[in-house]
Design an enzyme around this catalytic site. Structure first.
Site, PDB file in Angstrom:
ATOM      1  N   ASP A 191       5.228   0.097  -7.579  1.00  0.00           N
ATOM      2  CA  ASP A 191       5.525  -0.873  -6.645  1.00  0.00           C
ATOM      3  C   ASP A 191       4.074  -1.495  -6.496  1.00  0.00           C
ATOM      4  O   ASP A 191       3.393  -0.951  -5.585  1.00  0.00           O
ATOM      5  CB  ASP A 191       6.066  -0.197  -5.181  1.00  0.00           C
ATOM      6  CG  ASP A 191       6.590  -1.400  -4.323  1.00  0.00           C
ATOM      7  OD1 ASP A 191       6.170  -2.421  -4.390  1.00  0.00           O
ATOM      8  OD2 ASP A 191       6.750  -0.856  -3.378  1.00  0.00           O
ATOM      9  N   ASP A 234      14.930  -5.153   3.360  1.00  0.00           N
ATOM     10  CA  ASP A 234      13.522  -4.744   3.032  1.00  0.00           C
ATOM     11  C   ASP A 234      12.516  -5.673   3.539  1.00  0.00           C
ATOM     12  O   ASP A 234      12.399  -6.850   3.421  1.00  0.00           O
ATOM     13  CB  ASP A 234      13.555  -5.018   1.463  1.00  0.00           C
ATOM     14  CG  ASP A 234      12.225  -5.113   0.948  1.00  0.00           C
ATOM     15  OD1 ASP A 234      11.182  -4.682   1.399  1.00  0.00           O
ATOM     16  OD2 ASP A 234      11.998  -5.508  -0.385  1.00  0.00           O
ATOM     17  N   GLU A 248      10.596   2.819   0.830  1.00  0.00           N
ATOM     18  CA  GLU A 248      10.928   1.742  -0.225  1.00  0.00           C
ATOM     19  C   GLU A 248      11.232   2.239  -1.688  1.00  0.00           C
ATOM     20  O   GLU A 248      12.126   1.894  -2.408  1.00  0.00           O
ATOM     21  CB  GLU A 248       9.796   0.765  -0.290  1.00  0.00           C
ATOM     22  CG  GLU A 248       9.870   0.029   0.843  1.00  0.00           C
ATOM     23  CD  GLU A 248       8.492  -0.827   1.333  1.00  0.00           C
ATOM     24  OE1 GLU A 248       7.677  -0.894   0.397  1.00  0.00           O
ATOM     25  OE2 GLU A 248       8.326  -1.408   2.261  1.00  0.00           O
ATOM     26  N   LYS A 275       2.972  -6.838   8.527  1.00  0.00           N
ATOM     27  CA  LYS A 275       3.409  -5.385   7.896  1.00  0.00           C
ATOM     28  C   LYS A 275       2.036  -4.759   7.717  1.00  0.00           C
ATOM     29  O   LYS A 275       1.843  -3.544   7.767  1.00  0.00           O
ATOM     30  CB  LYS A 275       4.249  -5.766   6.822  1.00  0.00           C
ATOM     31  CG  LYS A 275       4.587  -4.187   6.316  1.00  0.00           C
ATOM     32  CD  LYS A 275       5.449  -4.408   5.323  1.00  0.00           C
ATOM     33  CE  LYS A 275       6.005  -3.076   4.566  1.00  0.00           C
ATOM     34  NZ  LYS A 275       6.975  -3.678   3.350  1.00  0.00           N
TER      35      LYS A 275
END
Ligand code: AMP
Length: 525
Positions: A196, A11, A174, A73
């Protein structure tokens, strides 16, 4: 899995990363040499030329923010002209500069690095952690990405994996990984929402789980909504308190604000466990006479909650959108899985329970659930499904988060594959020449939801060349746009007349230039 190399699931988070693997049917979240299961996604470039990656780099972000890269990211796979990069250039303490093809590079200690290199360094660290734990090489990986990552962001993440010496078997969304972590092997039939809330982004995904089939029904997200927003809000609250205490503003001191943000984050996490917290920030600034000024800040959870409610409320606008797409109401959801550090905030849990009218599921650690799912998916990819005693394999039916299409002559966006279409999928379209003796046709590919092509994300350009010179409209090329199971775009073209594949005549120019990529490979990680 005796004798077989372990596939690792990574992850790759904005703030933290996790690596996990399946050993004898059991998922292991892999700790580093000091026992930490979470690794900061930070790369620090030290003065002596060495590079520190992970938790060891965290402190550098405070003492040397200009040479410490975090939140890569947020930038990976984005064009320099995008809103996100512009915001980053203004807010981030490290330098982000324009490379060729409009791709961003970070400039540290006189050297320029592509974002895949930075993410690659984080991935290399995760690979090293896994190899140390396993006592064996771990060169195959499944890497997770946010569901709303577009093609370029996925390509760049895969490149990061390759730069780290990993063979990236699959790029998984994800939320799908999180659903796998919860639902695989449980034989359930339920509609699950994956809520999330991470450090920099918010995503909501609705899945239908039937036995081993995980089907994404809808997904939506906000790439600029996350834990950082709470830190900013709290840091501003502290600025105000400082001004009240000293009659002196440090609003325009980026160093002071950066320190306050760090303190704010700690305070926020503390307030997830306690009702009130006190912090002393020593020598935050100096007054006109050179006297150092401290900040003593006392705060209770209720007053922070009141100031931050609207940030959480924004997440429900995104949930509304996903539910609308799925044709469902919030109360139709059978289970809510929490992912991401921000879901540790009691107020987030409370508001989620209120919105979905049910308590969220919290058995698995919200920081680890995605990594666990990636490991499960990884293990399934190397099992021979026809072998005797082969365990049941999950079937992931994902969707594409954005519409894929081409620009028309008049600048509009001609959608070929709509948003939320199940992947893998493909769509063909016939293109032709518009002037006599035209031997080249150029197509601009975009992803997004605007009717105007230029308002979407430009993925690249396809050039069909070497066409037969003929009157306009006579040469017909069939172009097939495919989105593969990694969510990546693959384009092939065929001359309708001859049936000959035109694939070699396609030139998709997106991302870093060839020499920039070569430089990244050459530099090594
Ligand atoms: P992630 O991107 O999932 O790693 O989430 C990181 C975000 O979660 C950061 O903004 C953290 O500040 C936040 N976070 C981590 N732990 C907590 C906590 N106990 N309470 C509130 N926020 C947290």
């Amino acid at each position: 899995m005796a004798g077989q190399e372990h596939v690792i699931g990574i992850d790759l988070g904005t703030t933290n990363s996790v690596v996990a693997t399946v050993i004898d049917g059991e998922v292991h979240v892999i700790p580093d040499e000091s026992g930490a299961r979470l690794q900061a996604s930070i790369v620090a470039f030290l003065q002596d030329g060495s590079i520190v990656v992970g938790n060891g780099a965290r402190q550098e972000a405070v003492v040397d923010p200009g040479n410490t890269i975090y939140s890569a990211k947020r930038l990976i796979g984005r064009h320099f002209s995008s809103k996100e990069i512009k915001t980053a250039v203004q807010q981030f303490p490290y330098r982000v500069v324009k490379g060729k093809n409009q791709m961003p590079l970070v400039e540290v200690r006189g050297e320029r690095y592509g974002l895949p290199e930075i993410s690659g360094m984080v991935l290399r660290r995760m690979k090293d952690i896994a190899e140390r734990y396993l006592g064996a090489p771990a060169s195959q990986a499944v890497i997770t990405v946010p569901a709303n990552f577009n093609d370029t962001q996925r390509q760049m993440t895969k490149l990061a994996g390759n730069l780290a010496g990993l063979d990236v078997l699959r790029v998984v969304n994800e939320p799908t990984a999180a659903a796998l972590a919860y639902g695989f092997g449980r034989d359930i039939d339920a509609r699950i929402a994956i809520y999330d809330f991470g450090g920099g982004t918010f995503d909501i995904t609705i899945l239908q789980v039937r036995g081993n089939v995980f089907e994404v029904v809808a997904t939506a997200g906000d790439t600029f909504l996350g834990g950082d927003d709470f830190d900013n809000r709290l840091a501003r609250y502290m600025l105000l308190a400082f001004k009240q205490q000293h009659g002196f503003s440090v609003e325009n001191d980026p160093m002071a604000f950066s320190r306050l943000k760090q303190v704010a984050e700690k305070l926020k996490c503390e307030l997830s466990l306690k009702d009130r917290a006190i912090v002393n920030v020593r020598e935050l600034a100096v007054d006109a006479s050179g006297q150092p000024l401290d900040l003593r800040f006392q705060v209770d959870r209720a007053s922070v909650d009141e100031r931050c409610q609207d940030i959480i409320q924004r997440s429900f606008l995104v949930c509304d959108e996903a539910l609308r797409e799925a044709g469902m109401k919030a109360a139709d959801v059978d289970g809510v899985v929490l992912v991401g550090g921000t879901t540790r905030m009691p107020l987030v849990r409370e508001m989620v329970a209120e919105y979905f009218r049910r308590e969220p599921m919290t058995e698995l650690n919200p920081d680890e659930v995605v990594g666990i799912g990636a490991a499960i998916q990884g293990a399934s990819l190397v099992v021979d499904p026809f072998a005797a005693n082969a365990p049941p394999q999950p079937l992931l039916l994902d969707v594409t988060p954005m519409s894929l299409g081409v620009q028309t002559v008049s600048g509009f966006f001609d959608v070929l594959i709509p948003r939320n279409a199940s992947i893998p999928c493909d769509q063909s379209r016939v293109f032709t020449t518009t002037v006599d003796d035209q031997t080249t046709v150029r197509l601009q590919i975009y992803q997004g939801e605007s009717k105007v092509a230029a308002e979407n994300v430009r993925l690249g350009e396809i050039e069909l060349y070497g066409l037969r010179a003929a009157p306009r409209g006579e040469v017909k090329i069939q172009v097939t746009f495919e989105i593969d199971s990694d969510g990546m775009v693959v384009v092939t073209a065929r001359d309708r007349e001859t049936g000959i594949e035109q694939a070699t005549r396609i030139n998709v120019s997106a991302g870093y230039s060839q020499d920039e990529v070569e430089a990244m490979i050459e530099r090594g990680i």
